[in-house]
Design an enzyme around this catalytic site. Structure first.
Site, mmCIF file in Angstrom:
data_model
loop_
_atom_site.group_PDB
_atom_site.id
_atom_site.type_symbol
_atom_site.label_atom_id
_atom_site.label_comp_id
_atom_site.label_asym_id
_atom_site.label_seq_id
_atom_site.Cartn_x
_atom_site.Cartn_y
_atom_site.Cartn_z
ATOM 1 N N ASP A 190 -2.021 -0.900 5.717
ATOM 2 C CA ASP A 190 -2.640 -0.452 7.321
ATOM 3 C C ASP A 190 -3.903 -0.578 7.426
ATOM 4 O O ASP A 190 -4.409 -0.142 8.468
ATOM 5 C CB ASP A 190 -2.112 0.731 7.563
ATOM 6 N N ASP B 15 0.807 -1.172 0.019
ATOM 7 C CA ASP B 15 0.023 -0.043 -0.081
ATOM 8 C C ASP B 15 0.956 1.261 -0.057
ATOM 9 O O ASP B 15 1.989 1.062 0.447
ATOM 10 C CB ASP B 15 -0.816 -0.039 1.330
#
Length: 228
Positions: free
Chosen positions: A192, A27
């Site tokens: 996350d 990410d």
């Protein structure tokens, strides 16, 4: 925004080495770079979006912001919508600066660890919900303190506005796996967002879920990959 009580330790239990990891997908915000939701809110409030706090999110945008990040509208169409929302003329530069408020800083150890993983022979890609205003910066030498654009660090970028779909939709994970010619069980996804991680797990992908902006480079799973 931080992972809640389920936290990193829960999701690390899903890192089971069924097969050797060959493909690693990262990410962007909160993992590769340090993210500031508050900075993004202030950036859009500065250009006149009074309800920016209700409109913006750290993980998945909604409304016109989601339309931009899923590729349904262009930069110019987003600018026009900002003009309508604020009741004044907004430039493309204004939009860029507002989005750039999300960026806190880029930890150099993250970039160097990604390069080390590539040197070890892993396929390394980016899988991110993002938009063309953010890539105006990430594609430039300003991304890195040494003048390197984001693309320098990855074999391939899977960006939501180019893919036409946002995480956590399973389709964008499938696009990444197909583009990388990778099996789910041989892929590690680092994000996350608990929601994104859960979807990846449902597809058979191995996962790590650090807290937002946590230093994942010291995790034992990452160190093992570097030392294997």
């Amino acid at each position: 925004m931080f992972c809640n009580v389920l936290s990193y330790s829960y999701f690390c239990s899903k890192f089971v080495k069924v097969k050797q990891i060959k493909n690693i997908a990262f990410d962007l915000g909160g993992v590769v770079l340090a993210l500031s939701l508050e900075g993004g809110i202030k950036g859009f409030e500065k250009i006149g979006v009074r309800d920016a706090r209700q409109r913006l999110d750290a993980y998945q945008q909604k409304g016109v912001f989601a339309d931009l990040e899923s590729g349904r509208i262009s930069k110019e169409e987003f600018r026009e919508e900002m003009c309508r929302l604020t009741g004044k003329e907004i430039t493309l530069q204004d939009c860029f600066e507002a989005w750039h408020g999300y960026v806190d800083y880029v930890p150099q150890q993250n970039l160097e660890t990604i390069l080390r993983l590539r040197e070890k022979g892993y396929q390394v890609c980016l899988l991110s919900n993002t938009n063309p205003f953010m890539t105006m910066w990430t594609d430039s030498p300003a991304f890195d303190s040494q003048g390197r654009p984001m693309s320098y660090f990855f074999d391939k970028l899977y960006l939501s506005y180019e893919c036409g779909v946002m995480k956590p939709a399973p389709e964008i994970f499938q696009m990444m796996l197909e583009g990388q010619h990778a099996l789910p069980e041989e892929t590690l996804f680092i994000d996350d967002s608990e929601t994104n991680v859960k979807v990846a797990q449902s597809l058979g992908i191995q996962t790590l879920c650090p807290h937002n902006n946590e230093d994942w480079t010291v995790f034992p799973e990452i160190q093992k990959l570097l030392n294997d």
